[in-house]
Enzyme design. Sequence first.
Site, short mmCIF file in Angstrom:
data_model
loop_
_atom_site.label_atom_id
_atom_site.label_comp_id
_atom_site.label_asym_id
_atom_site.label_seq_id
_atom_site.Cartn_x
_atom_site.Cartn_y
_atom_site.Cartn_z
N CYS A 173 0.85 -1.18 0.00
CA CYS A 173 0.00 0.00 0.00
C CYS A 173 0.90 1.25 0.00
O CYS A 173 2.13 1.15 0.12
CB CYS A 173 -0.91 0.02 1.21
N HIS A 228 5.34 -5.11 8.95
CA HIS A 228 5.19 -6.48 9.41
C HIS A 228 5.37 -7.48 8.26
O HIS A 228 4.44 -8.18 7.85
CB HIS A 228 3.81 -6.67 10.07
N HIS A 237 -1.40 -4.49 19.34
CA HIS A 237 -0.82 -4.12 18.05
C HIS A 237 -0.14 -2.75 18.18
O HIS A 237 -0.67 -1.85 18.81
CB HIS A 237 -1.90 -4.06 16.97
N GLU A 278 0.19 -0.24 16.26
CA GLU A 278 -0.60 0.90 15.80
C GLU A 278 -1.57 1.36 16.88
O GLU A 278 -1.70 2.56 17.15
CB GLU A 278 -1.36 0.57 14.52
N SER A 292 1.71 -5.32 3.18
CA SER A 292 3.16 -5.22 3.41
C SER A 292 3.93 -6.36 2.74
O SER A 292 5.08 -6.62 3.07
CB SER A 292 3.46 -5.20 4.92
#
Length: 276
Positions: free
Chosen positions: A12, A41, A123, A125, A260
């Site tokens: 992305c 990741h 996580h 994020e 990813s």
Amino acid sequence: MNVMVAEHIGFCFGVMRALNIAKKTKERTDKPVFTLGPLIHNPQAVHELEELGIHPINSLDEAPGGILIIRSHGVPPDVIEKAKEKGFEIVDATCPFVKRVQEYARKLCEEGYRVIVVGEENHPEVIGIIGHTGGKAEAMNKRRIPVIEDRDRIGMVAQTTQSIENLKLAISYVVERVKELKVYNTICNATYMRQQSTKLLAKEVDLMLVVGGKMSANTSRLVEIARNEGCETYHIETKEDIDPAWFSGKITVGVASGTSTPDWVIKDVVEYIKNL
């Protein structure tokens, strides 16, 4: 073997941006370059960075200084301050869409809302988003459901790699219990498009292979989506993870990937299947 590849696949914008920032940073300096945790990741992409001299560390104490690249998932503000105090030069590769979630969460908190982040509490994020509220926000997922009271004013954001279904479930749960709910749909469009193309492909094939890091939340979400369509699905990182026995009696195989996963890894998988 007939192979069908999902319409939306591979890196992305945020991942490509982070990788480009890391590589350009290394090109311009002789200083040691580190990332706090893996930049993205995906073990194969991280290994490529290590070969360029960009090394992941899990703690600020693991390096004496140099340049510290902030991973695409972002970090809490206090982590950056501590890194500066230790003498690191900071290069921020946080995905702009993740930064947007951080800002929305902070804004909701300042407006007096009880902030809920729909996502996995461990996580990076989500840890970073919560950090931008001074630790006041709470994670919500299928395993972790906060107690909601009718007097609560709830503000809600989502981890960028969450599924729209999970966000809808969280909204429906909360909206029945409060009189005020403010929601920002912060699911990344690239994530959404990959989820939708995976869902459509899983309806058309006999077997799905979802390619991506085992620690990748968005890749794991694609596996869950494909399985929910009743399609036999396997999560693999590379072609070496493939078991030829999976293809017995199968005619058409679908291939999807997380945001990813490098193109070369996807191509290797597709070629391997075609040559079975």
